[in-house]
Design a protein around this motif. Structure first.
Motif, PDB file in Angstrom:
ATOM      1  N   PRO A 154       0.833  -1.202   0.000  1.00 11.17           N
ATOM      2  CA  PRO A 154       0.000   0.000   0.000  1.00 11.17           C
ATOM      3  C   PRO A 154       0.866   1.250   0.000  1.00 11.17           C
ATOM      4  CG  PRO A 154      -0.627  -1.498   1.782  1.00 11.17           C
ATOM      5  CD  PRO A 154       0.678  -1.977   1.242  1.00 11.17           C
ATOM      6  N   ASP A 155       0.356   2.286  -0.603  1.00 13.91           N
ATOM      7  CA  ASP A 155       1.029   3.568  -0.615  1.00 13.91           C
ATOM      8  C   ASP A 155       0.181   4.538   0.193  1.00 13.91           C
ATOM      9  OD1 ASP A 155       2.947   5.440  -1.287  1.00 13.91           O
ATOM     10  OD2 ASP A 155       1.961   6.012  -3.156  1.00 13.91           O
ATOM     11  N   GLY A 156       0.781   5.604   0.659  1.00 19.19           N
ATOM     12  CA  GLY A 156       0.026   6.546   1.474  1.00 19.19           C
ATOM     13  C   GLY A 156       0.073   6.066   2.902  1.00 19.19           C
ATOM     14  N   LYS A 157       0.244   6.973   3.830  1.00 21.33           N
ATOM     15  CA  LYS A 157       0.491   6.555   5.205  1.00 21.33           C
ATOM     16  C   LYS A 157      -0.778   6.464   6.021  1.00 21.33           C
ATOM     17  CE  LYS A 157       3.313  10.090   5.594  1.00 21.33           C
ATOM     18  NZ  LYS A 157       4.277  11.071   6.129  1.00 21.33           N
ATOM     19  N   TYR A 158      -1.742   7.336   5.692  1.00 21.04           N
ATOM     20  CA  TYR A 158      -2.795   7.560   6.671  1.00 21.04           C
ATOM     21  C   TYR A 158      -3.955   6.591   6.548  1.00 21.04           C
ATOM     22  CZ  TYR A 158      -0.081  11.572   7.708  1.00 21.04           C
ATOM     23  OH  TYR A 158       0.960  12.360   8.064  1.00 21.04           O
ATOM     24  N   GLY A 227       0.332  -3.066  17.597  1.00 22.06           N
ATOM     25  CA  GLY A 227       1.576  -2.595  16.998  1.00 22.06           C
ATOM     26  C   GLY A 227       1.507  -2.452  15.492  1.00 22.06           C
ATOM     27  N   SER A 228       0.376  -2.871  14.892  1.00 24.25           N
ATOM     28  CA  SER A 228       0.284  -2.793  13.437  1.00 24.25           C
ATOM     29  C   SER A 228      -1.146  -2.442  13.050  1.00 24.25           C
ATOM     30  CB  SER A 228       0.685  -4.128  12.812  1.00 24.25           C
ATOM     31  OG  SER A 228      -0.345  -5.071  12.985  1.00 24.25           O
ATOM     32  N   GLU A 329      -1.967   5.927  16.452  1.00 26.83           N
ATOM     33  CA  GLU A 329      -1.430   4.577  16.437  1.00 26.83           C
ATOM     34  C   GLU A 329      -1.677   3.866  15.115  1.00 26.83           C
ATOM     35  OE1 GLU A 329      -1.276   1.022  19.704  1.00 26.83           O
ATOM     36  OE2 GLU A 329      -3.240   1.636  18.992  1.00 26.83           O
ATOM     37  N   HIS A 330      -2.776   4.187  14.450  1.00 27.68           N
ATOM     38  CA  HIS A 330      -3.124   3.473  13.230  1.00 27.68           C
ATOM     39  C   HIS A 330      -2.527   4.154  12.013  1.00 27.68           C
ATOM     40  CE1 HIS A 330      -5.613   2.146   9.795  1.00 27.68           C
ATOM     41  NE2 HIS A 330      -5.509   1.000  10.420  1.00 27.68           N
ATOM     42  N   ARG A 331      -1.989   3.365  11.123  1.00 26.15           N
ATOM     43  CA  ARG A 331      -1.557   3.870   9.819  1.00 26.15           C
ATOM     44  C   ARG A 331      -1.622   2.717   8.847  1.00 26.15           C
ATOM     45  NH1 ARG A 331       4.505   4.965   8.729  1.00 26.15           N
ATOM     46  NH2 ARG A 331       3.722   4.347   6.689  1.00 26.15           N
ATOM     47  N   ILE A 442       3.488   6.575  14.202  1.00 20.69           N
ATOM     48  CA  ILE A 442       4.601   5.876  14.831  1.00 20.69           C
ATOM     49  C   ILE A 442       4.943   4.645  13.996  1.00 20.69           C
ATOM     50  CG2 ILE A 442       4.184   6.675  17.162  1.00 20.69           C
ATOM     51  CD1 ILE A 442       2.584   4.170  17.654  1.00 20.69           C
ATOM     52  N   ASP A 443       6.138   4.075  14.249  1.00 17.95           N
ATOM     53  CA  ASP A 443       6.577   2.934  13.455  1.00 17.95           C
ATOM     54  C   ASP A 443       5.712   1.712  13.710  1.00 17.95           C
ATOM     55  OD1 ASP A 443       8.504   4.162  12.062  1.00 17.95           O
ATOM     56  OD2 ASP A 443      10.124   3.666  13.469  1.00 17.95           O
ATOM     57  N   GLN A 444       5.605   0.892  12.687  1.00 14.26           N
ATOM     58  CA  GLN A 444       4.757  -0.282  12.794  1.00 14.26           C
ATOM     59  C   GLN A 444       5.585  -1.545  12.917  1.00 14.26           C
ATOM     60  OE1 GLN A 444       1.101  -0.483  10.671  1.00 14.26           O
ATOM     61  NE2 GLN A 444       0.848   0.911  12.367  1.00 14.26           N
ATOM     62  N   PHE A 445       4.985  -2.533  13.531  1.00 13.65           N
ATOM     63  CA  PHE A 445       5.587  -3.861  13.591  1.00 13.65           C
ATOM     64  C   PHE A 445       5.169  -4.595  12.317  1.00 13.65           C
ATOM     65  CE2 PHE A 445       4.898  -8.304  15.415  1.00 13.65           C
ATOM     66  CZ  PHE A 445       6.198  -8.688  15.158  1.00 13.65           C
ATOM     67  N   LEU A 446       6.157  -4.964  11.500  1.00 16.07           N
ATOM     68  CA  LEU A 446       5.815  -5.545  10.195  1.00 16.07           C
ATOM     69  C   LEU A 446       5.657  -7.057  10.240  1.00 16.07           C
ATOM     70  CD1 LEU A 446       8.076  -3.371   7.886  1.00 16.07           C
ATOM     71  CD2 LEU A 446       5.695  -3.047   8.483  1.00 16.07           C
ATOM     72  N   GLY A 447       5.722  -7.640  11.432  1.00 19.33           N
ATOM     73  CA  GLY A 447       5.487  -9.080  11.530  1.00 19.33           C
ATOM     74  C   GLY A 447       6.779  -9.868  11.433  1.00 19.33           C
ATOM     75  N   VAL A 448       6.713 -11.112  11.892  1.00 20.96           N
ATOM     76  CA  VAL A 448       7.884 -11.973  11.821  1.00 20.96           C
ATOM     77  C   VAL A 448       7.514 -13.256  11.093  1.00 20.96           C
ATOM     78  CG1 VAL A 448       8.977 -11.124  13.916  1.00 20.96           C
ATOM     79  CG2 VAL A 448       7.340 -13.000  14.065  1.00 20.96           C
TER      80      VAL A 448
END
Lengths: 516, 317
Positions: A154-158, A227-228, A329-331, A442-448
């Motif tokens: 996805p593009d765009g942050k919000y 976190g995501s 928190e959400h993005r 804020i930064d997101q947790f992209l998963g493991v």
């Protein structure tokens, strides 16, 4: 002068006919090549060869995808995926929502092809993307170090924002709340002072379509809710994986939200009202504040114009928490677990990865984002702009795009936010500008990606831990228990149920993947 | 010795085959009518039993059932060390037992009441009204229940309000979940289940009533002395079937109605299986839970059948 004019005309003609000159440079094979595809998403349960986007891609690349989707009669992509796996014959290309865990689990067993070497050798555009966003490459990598899928990016942050009835604020002579205490007094005023003017205390000060958006408010007490962009997810705190529902700020937040709930500042039916809450509470002139998506929520300013006098429901900046922090928190997460992969039995892997790469080329990216040039969009000042065919129909742009085969999240591609800006209304754009200015994300947790051992630990404990967390969460908010008094027992129970083992497994996967 | 012993057994075997051939030739229509049911059982109940073995394997969808490695009783150990599973077992038993106690007599009472209605038009109308909810899909039933018990607009709270009782948010209170679930189950199914008992009542020999009338029996006495004893075998059979299904709580309705706040009383084995198996993709663990469920259900049917055979000489087999 004449010569110049002629030359100019000639150059213009050249420029105009560039596509014809360029035609062929995207061709992957000289003779048309057919590849089978399983494509499942709840909005399009099968691949359609008649999609204009497919036809355009076929014309440009000579690769022709043939539908081989299994499970088109269900809208549940996970079920369809399991049917496909159980059938034992995997098509050349597999695209679906939530493909990441599937390919990471079954790729090493041979169901899907590792893509690393293919990408390095044959996919210059994807490689360029990875060089630009190395974190995303880490997030996609499986535990064995291989990449098994090309994601939807996805593009765009919000994504979501805080929304409040500005006309109610004006009517009651209140300012836009800037801190958690001001939010509370505004919600109290909404409850007591009859801003909708019908003589009854029927206002619902804070409401949410998803009850998880109530839990989101713990960020106002420096807690975390996720976190995501997935609810209840883990988050990363300076390189350490934690779960939000075991933190001090969360405890404080839940304590206060329980009080807000008891005082009637929160929709009493928040847990059962469901997805129609926003539609109902706004159009009945009852709802005061929520936390929801920019574009769709701003849309109510248009749809309710004239139906409710003076209706203005606008985004406002995240209120300051008790420590003064303002965060949203959400993005939108930059990489989704959706996308496509190459089946393990594909006999044309090179052509397939070149086809995947086509969608990351400038031409392919326009096709996948906007549709067919000259029909759905035209180039203006170097930008793809939708034609009246799309913008003039009065129907939601994204659903029109799904219908022509563009913006399919079961395809690996890099979204272009330009597509959404063109049909966002002024309220949404104004809100996004406000959030841009404040830099609240804020930064997101992209998963493991787990290895087998870690996966076993996670599978064994996580579902139960999560169930227990959600159960206590609701009980506390509804006043069935006291979070302060029960907190230590709660943490002990979580430990007993295996939360710490899950966190250890996540941490080891995280360290391997993001290298720390 | 040898030929003498072999000859009669050979003859007997041939006689048996001839009898079978004759029997099929004469009665083939009955076997054709039986065939769909047998095929259904084989395809949908016996063949899937092959898959039960994943309860003892580390199942991978892609590897398939046969190629997944054996893990013995590991999944059962995981289950029985999980407090939520044990709670789900307890809730299943509670909800089933309560719906049996409160739900089972209702269709019988309904059937007896319908039987006593003399006005034919009134009887048919009443029957249609109580049958109707059976034909509404579970999702709609859940929607009706949620709306009816809503604290702001629900009819239940409106009525409570007339008596000055504060509105109660029923669907998030663990103590209210079981009554609401069992009550809505009775409302939905009681009417339709009464058909079996009505049919049994219709089968009672009319001469019994005629002679009772001659002896001057009241309607009440006829019901107690003739109707109920005559339909007792039906009641017992239905009871055995119900007990056999005791572990099969209608989990679709639970999934639609429960909330984390009510898991405490609402989470049953099947919803647990749904969350673990379908939502989290742990088919092997879910199969183990289902296997346990089936074993318990089988034991319950055996017990009910034996008891019934001993005390009432009525049984399924």
């Amino acid at each position: 002068m004449r010569i110049f004019a002629l030359l100019a005309a000639f150059l213009a003609a050249m420029a105009m006919s560039t596509p014809t000159f360029a035609d062929g440079h995207l061709k992957i094979v000289d003779e048309p090549l057919e590849l089978t595809v399983h494509m499942h998403h709840k909005r399009y349960p099968a691949y359609d060869e008649n999609w204009p986007v497919e036809q355009e891609a076929r014309r440009l690349t000579n690769i022709h995808l043939k539908n081989a989707t299994i499970g088109s009669n269900t809208t549940n992509s996970g079920e369809a995926m399991n049917l496909l796996l159980a059938s034992g014959s995997i098509p050349d290309i597999v695209g679906t929502s939530r493909i990441k865990d599937v390919v990471n689990q079954y790729g090493p067993q041979g169901a899907f092809m590792p893509l690393n070497d293919l990408i390095d050798e044959h996919a210059p555009h994807i490689t360029a993307f990875f060089e630009k966003f190395p974190d995303i490459k880490s997030a996609m990598t499986a535990a064995d170090g291989n990449i098994y899928y090309i994601p939807y990016l996805p593009d765009g942050k919000y994504g979501r924002a805080y929304f409040i009835r500005h006309d109610w604020l004006d009517k009651l002579g209140l300012e836009v709340p800037q801190s958690v205490d001001e939010v509370k007094s505004v919600l109290e005023a909404f409850r007591d002072q009859d801003p909708n003017g019908n003589g009854q205390q029927d206002e619902v000060p804070y409401f949410a379509r998803q009850w998880e958006e109530l839990i989101r408010l713990v960020t106002l007490w420096d807690g975390r809710s996720s976190g995501s962009d997935t609810y209840h997810d883990f988050y990363v705190d300076n390189g350490t994986i934690r779960h939000p529902y075991a933190g001090e700020g969360y405890r404080e937040g839940i304590k206060n939200l329980a009080q807000w709930y008891a005082e009637g500042l929160i929709d009493p039916e928040v847990f059962t009202r469901g997805s129609s809450a926003r539609e109902y509470l706004l159009s009945e002139n009852l709802g005061g504040m929520t936390h929801d998506w920019f574009a769709s929520t701003s849309g109510y300013n248009t749809t309710l114009q004239g139906k409710i006098d003076g209706f203005v429901f606008k985004a406002f900046a995240p209120p300051a928490s008790i420590s003064g922090a303002r965060i949203e928190e959400h993005r939108r997460i930059p990489v989704k677990p959706d996308g496509w992969a190459i089946g393990g039995a594909n006999s044309h892997p090179v052509e397939t990865i070149k086809y995947f790469d086509f969608w990351f080329s400038p031409e392919g990216r326009n096709v996948v984002n906007f549709g067919v040039e000259g029909v759905h969009w035209e180039m203006q000042d170097g930008k793809a702009i939708f034609t009246d065919v799309i913008l003039g129909s009065g129907r939601p742009v994204n659903s029109q795009l799904y219908e022509i085969g563009a913006q399919l999240h079961a395809r690996g591609y890099y979204q272009d936010y330009g597509y959404e800006i063109q049909w966002s209304n002024s309220y949404a754009l104004e809100g996004i500008a406000l959030y841009d200015e404040g830099d609240y994300l804020i930064d997101q947790f992209l998963g493991v990606a787990f290895n087998e051992e870690e996966q076993a630990v996670y599978d064994k404990h996580w579902t139960s831990v999560r169930t227990y967390m959600l159960e206590r969460q609701q009980v506390w908010i509804l006043g069935g228990g006291d979070v302060e008094a029960e907190w230590d027992d709660y943490l002990a129970d979580l430990d007993k149920m295996g939360l710490n083992k899950v966190l250890e497994a996540m941490q080891s996967a995280y360290n391997r993947q993001y290298g720390s | 010795m040898q030929p003498d012993a072999a000859a009669p057994s050979k003859r007997r075997w041939r006689e048996r085959v001839e009898w079978l051939v004759d029997h099929f030739r004469a009665e083939w229509q009955i076997y054709v009518m039986l065939a769909p049911m047998i095929i259904w059982f084989i395809v949908f109940l016996y063949k899937p039993m092959y898959g039960l073995q994943i309860a003892f394997r580390d199942y991978s969808v892609f590897r398939g059932i046969a190629a997944s490695p054996w893990v013995g009783l590991e999944h059962f150990e995981t289950l029985f060390s999980n407090s939520q599973f044990l709670r789900a077992v307890k809730n299943t038993v509670y909800i089933s037992a309560l719906s049996l106690i409160f739900g089972f007599p209702v269709p019988i009472l309904l059937a007896l009441m319908f039987n006593e209605i003399l006005n034919e038009f009134y009887k048919r109308t009443a029957q249609t009204i109580v049958y109707l909810p059976h034909f509404i899909s579970t999702v709609i039933i859940a929607g009706i229940v949620i709306t009816a018990f809503s604290p702001s607009a629900g009819i239940v709270n409106t009525v409570l309000g007339w008596f000055g009782i504060d509105s109660i948010y029923f669907l998030i209170k663990p103590e209210w979940f079981r009554p609401i679930f069992i009550g809505s189950g009775i409302w939905q199914e009681a009417g339709f289940s009464s058909i079996v008992f009505l049919a049994a009542i219709a089968g009672v020999n009319p001469s019994l009533y005629e002679s009772a009338v001659v002896d001057g029996a009241s309607r009440w006495q006829m019901m107690w002395r003739i109707t109920i004893p005559s339909i007792m075998p039906t009641i017992i059979i239905m009871l055995i079937i119900r007990i056999g299904n005791l572990m099969e709580v209608g989990f679709e309705l639970i999934i639609l109605l429960y909330q984390p706040a009510t898991y405490q009383t609402a989470d049953v084995i099947n919803t647990f299986i749904y969350r673990q198996g379908l939502q989290s993709g742990q088919y092997d663990l879910a199969a183990a839970a289902g296997f346990f469920n089936a074993v318990v259900a089988f034991i319950l049917v055996m017990i009910a059948n034996t008891l019934s055979k001993r005390y009432s000489r009525t049984s399924l087999w």
